[in-house]
Design a protein around this motif. Structure first.
Motif, PDB file in Angstrom:
ATOM      1  N   LYS A 421      95.775  51.267 -18.421  1.00  0.00           N
ATOM      2  CA  LYS A 421      95.977  49.822 -18.441  1.00  0.00           C
ATOM      3  C   LYS A 421      94.734  49.096 -18.959  1.00  0.00           C
ATOM      4  CE  LYS A 421      99.342  49.537 -14.664  1.00  0.00           C
ATOM      5  NZ  LYS A 421      99.661  48.908 -13.352  1.00  0.00           N
ATOM      6  N   GLU A 422      94.969  47.861 -19.372  1.00  0.00           N
ATOM      7  CA  GLU A 422      93.871  47.015 -19.818  1.00  0.00           C
ATOM      8  C   GLU A 422      93.176  46.381 -18.605  1.00  0.00           C
ATOM      9  OE1 GLU A 422      92.857  46.767 -22.852  1.00  0.00           O
ATOM     10  OE2 GLU A 422      94.475  47.963 -23.760  1.00  0.00           O
ATOM     11  N   GLU A 423      91.901  46.070 -18.786  1.00  0.00           N
ATOM     12  CA  GLU A 423      91.149  45.420 -17.721  1.00  0.00           C
ATOM     13  C   GLU A 423      91.646  43.998 -17.510  1.00  0.00           C
ATOM     14  OE1 GLU A 423      86.572  44.032 -17.094  1.00  0.00           O
ATOM     15  OE2 GLU A 423      86.910  46.121 -17.719  1.00  0.00           O
ATOM     16  N   LYS A 453      91.494  56.176 -23.623  1.00  0.00           N
ATOM     17  CA  LYS A 453      92.123  54.894 -23.900  1.00  0.00           C
ATOM     18  C   LYS A 453      92.644  54.889 -25.327  1.00  0.00           C
ATOM     19  CE  LYS A 453      89.231  52.236 -20.674  1.00  0.00           C
ATOM     20  NZ  LYS A 453      88.314  51.094 -20.526  1.00  0.00           N
ATOM     21  N   PRO A 454      93.874  54.502 -25.565  1.00  0.00           N
ATOM     22  CA  PRO A 454      94.811  53.886 -24.608  1.00  0.00           C
ATOM     23  C   PRO A 454      95.691  54.884 -23.848  1.00  0.00           C
ATOM     24  CG  PRO A 454      95.729  53.789 -26.793  1.00  0.00           C
ATOM     25  CD  PRO A 454      94.389  54.450 -26.940  1.00  0.00           C
TER      26      PRO A 454
END
Length: 653
Positions: A421-423, A453-454
């Motif tokens: 997931k993104e921050e 990532k991703p």
């Protein structure tokens, strides 16, 4: 002896005595600090990060009881006071409670299998080598001395991929004294969450601020060297066959919780196996390619308490689900879709497994939090290469559980890929995601480190668990014939079926009714059914104490051998109530059509024959005592005095 101290103010060496109290060492630590130290915040640890223990909780102990030896390195952390404050009261603070304080992990109730392996050395015995051993039969040398349970050569020779949990503990601290293990446990749960509040106290808490003291370190995914459970064993194959009946009848996928216990597994040094005795199916909605399940489920606490009432206490050791898709050409075979070229466990299943493991931690006295890892096993009924049905068993690693707990990963459209997931720095749903890497060998055979990532392969989160069946089955439950719960339209659990079965068995109300050995075994086998006992508890025909008595009796290892096992159960009020209901619901035997002097060869006339005779007699009696005449063709009751039926027009005679 010499003790080394490493703190934020530098490295120090102190000359102390093994009999010195801990507050003397803490006093020396405060003297080396560059600022005023808050005595209540001083923590010591045997690791650079994690496993910290407050010094105030070690009050009253000497250095020897803590397991400290000459040359040991201790990591110290503390907070500074906001203003100048004298620390002369520190010895008084530590001695305010001179009695030994119980740590969190000391009061943990571990599983019996942990106590079993803790009391044994776990070493691998070796026979005398005729080629190299030159000593007598009562001697020992390097070629025949027992090996440690974590010996790498033994693991490679016997193709053991993961160390057992207790072998891993011996590898971490092979010579650690028990007192020291209680003072400074070697395990610390993995956590990738930001520490709130920050230990340094120099900035606002996350997400308003973050620093190296509160943020998690970068993550490098790697194969977990140990596993909490080494083997999954089903008590009998009928448990799995009974679970598969729903899929065979409907084609819809099914899910069930594994009810069993943990036992030592001698095929692996200091190994642990999960023995499955029954499968409980919670409410669910099956589909052709998946299912919908509610977590947590409604009856979880009731099922857990019921399982604990067995003669050998049981618990939920994992879960099982089907992933079967019949082929178009041959419906007797299934599509082979879980293999090395596709995936073994999908990313969604791995995240679900991590969620279940986080919700069911394993208690441990060797962890600073009182729990470490989980022994929940994931079992999948899927197709083999030849289209048959087989079981695959897995767990997910501690890294996977920590990443799910920190809300760092999610499932992707590709089953074998996990997405990072993104921050997120929003106040309501703050999420910090550190750098994540994984290693692999490229086409040149070189090990390469790549950013996860991703996304990254799901195999980095899995731990393999072997499975099988015993050579000589000895199940705790002797029957699986009663209807399974939560199968609407396919199997219905009804009180009437229990009463009918009791009438078929002769409604035994006392031990004197069970003199026949064959009849006693038949009743015992019928009672020893997990689904029957779990359903009886919901009917409230038996009190909670009677249900526990029934569970202990039905799971007794002497159930089929000792005639007196059933005596205590049959004398309970609950059993007498159940027998009374069964007798009241039983149809009356006809007197004229059921002669008693037909001889021994007619004793086994089915009850259905007597019921049919009684119905015919009732019809004849009703026709002779009133003007109502029942048509023998359509069963319509004709009230007129004619000779033909009013509905079908056929003769009544």
């Amino acid at each position: 002896m010499l003790i080394r101290i490493r703190s934020k103010d530098g490295n120090f060496r102190f000359q102390v005595s093994p009999s010195d109290d801990i507050h003397l060492l803490v006093d020396k630590i405060i003297q080396t600090a560059s600022k005023n130290v808050d005595p209540a915040s001083i923590t010591i640890s045997n690791q650079p990060r994690g496993n910290e223990t407050l010094a105030t909780r070690l009050a009253g102990r000497d250095l020897q009881s803590l397991g400290l030896k000459h040359g040991d390195l201790i990591f110290v952390n503390y907070n500074d006071l906001p203003s100048a404050t004298h620390t002369d009261f520190l010895p008084l603070a530590l001695n305010a409670h001179p009695s030994k304080q119980n740590n969190l992990w000391e009061n943990v109730q571990e599983d019996p299998v942990d106590s079993y392996w803790r009391s044994r050395d776990g070493k691998i015995p070796r026979a005398r080598d005729s080629r190299f051993c030159k000593h007598a039969s009562n001697g020992m040398c390097d070629y025949c001395m027992p090996l440690e349970p974590y010996d790498a050569a033994y693991q490679a020779e016997h193709s053991i991929k993961h160390l057992s949990y207790h072998a891993y503990l011996r590898k971490l601290s092979p010579k650690l004294a028990s007192a020291a293990a209680q003072a400074l446990p070697p395990l610390s749960p993995t956590s990738y969450e930001v520490k709130v509040p920050c230990p340094s106290g120099n900035h606002p808490s996350w997400p308003s601020g973050i620093c190296t003291a509160c943020q998690p370190s970068a993550i490098t995914l790697q194969s977990q060297p140990f596993r909490m459970v080494d083997h999954l064993e089903f008590a009998t194959q009928f448990i799995v066959d009974r679970f598969l009946q729903a899929w065979r009848a409907t084609g819809l996928q099914r899910f069930g919780w594994l009810i069993g216990r943990y036992e030592p597994y001698n095929e692996v040094p200091m190994g642990i196996k999960a023995v499955v005795e029954a499968i409980y199916e919670p409410p669910q909605e099956g589909e052709l390619d998946g299912l919908t399940l509610g977590i947590p489920w409604e009856d979880e606490q009731r099922i857990r308490e019921l399982a604990k009432s067995a003669s050998t206490p049981l618990s939920i050791v994992g879960y099982i689900f089907t992933d079967l898709d019949p082929t178009q050409d041959d419906r007797t075979k299934n599509v082979y879709k879980r293999h090395a070229q596709s995936y073994f466990v999908s990313s969604l299943e791995a995240i679900f497994s991590a969620t279940i493991q986080n919700a069911n931690p394993a208690p441990s006295r060797l962890s600073s939090s009182g729990a470490f890892g989980s022994r929940m096993v994931t079992a999948i009924l899927t197709a083999t290469e030849d289209g048959q049905v087989d079981i695959s068993a897995y767990q997910v690693s501690e890294q996977a559980c920590a990443m799910v707990a920190a809300d760092m990963i999610e499932a992707s459209v590709e089953p074998g890929i996990v997405r990072v997931k993104e921050e997120d720095r929003s106040q309501d749903s703050a999420r910090y995601v550190p750098d994540v890497f994984y290693r692999y060998k490229n086409e040149y055979g070189l090990e390469v480190k790549k950013s996860a990532k991703p996304c990254f392969p799901v195999e980095y989160l899995l731990v393999n668990v072997t499975h099988g069946f015993p050579q000589t089955p000895n199940p705790m439950f002797q029957s699986t014939e009663f209807a399974t719960e939560n199968r609407p339209g396919l199997e219905d659990q009804q009180v009437e079926s229990i009463l009918s079965s009791l009438n078929r068995l002769g409604t035994p109300s006392s031990p004197e009714d069970m003199r026949n050995g064959a009849k006693r075994n038949e009743v015992a086998k019928w009672l020893s059914d997990w689904h029957l006992i779990a359903f009886l508890e919901t009917t409230q025909l038996l009190s909670p104490d009677d249900i526990k008595n029934l569970m202990r009796t039905a799971t007794s290892p002497r159930l089929l051998e000792d005639p007196s096992v059933l005596d205590a159960l049959m004398r309970t009020d609950g059993w007498q109530t159940l027998i009374t209901f069964a007798r009241e619901s039983a149809p009356a035997r006809p007197t004229s059509s059921a002669p008693t002097d037909l001889g021994q060869e007619h004793d086994e006339i089915p009850q259905d024959i007597f019921d049919q005779i009684a119905a015919e007699e009732a019809t004849q009696t009703r026709g002779s005592n009133s003007r109502v005449r029942i048509c023998p063709h359509c069963t319509f009751e004709n009230a007129h005095g004619g000779h033909d039926c009013e509905v079908c027009g056929l003769p009544l005679g």
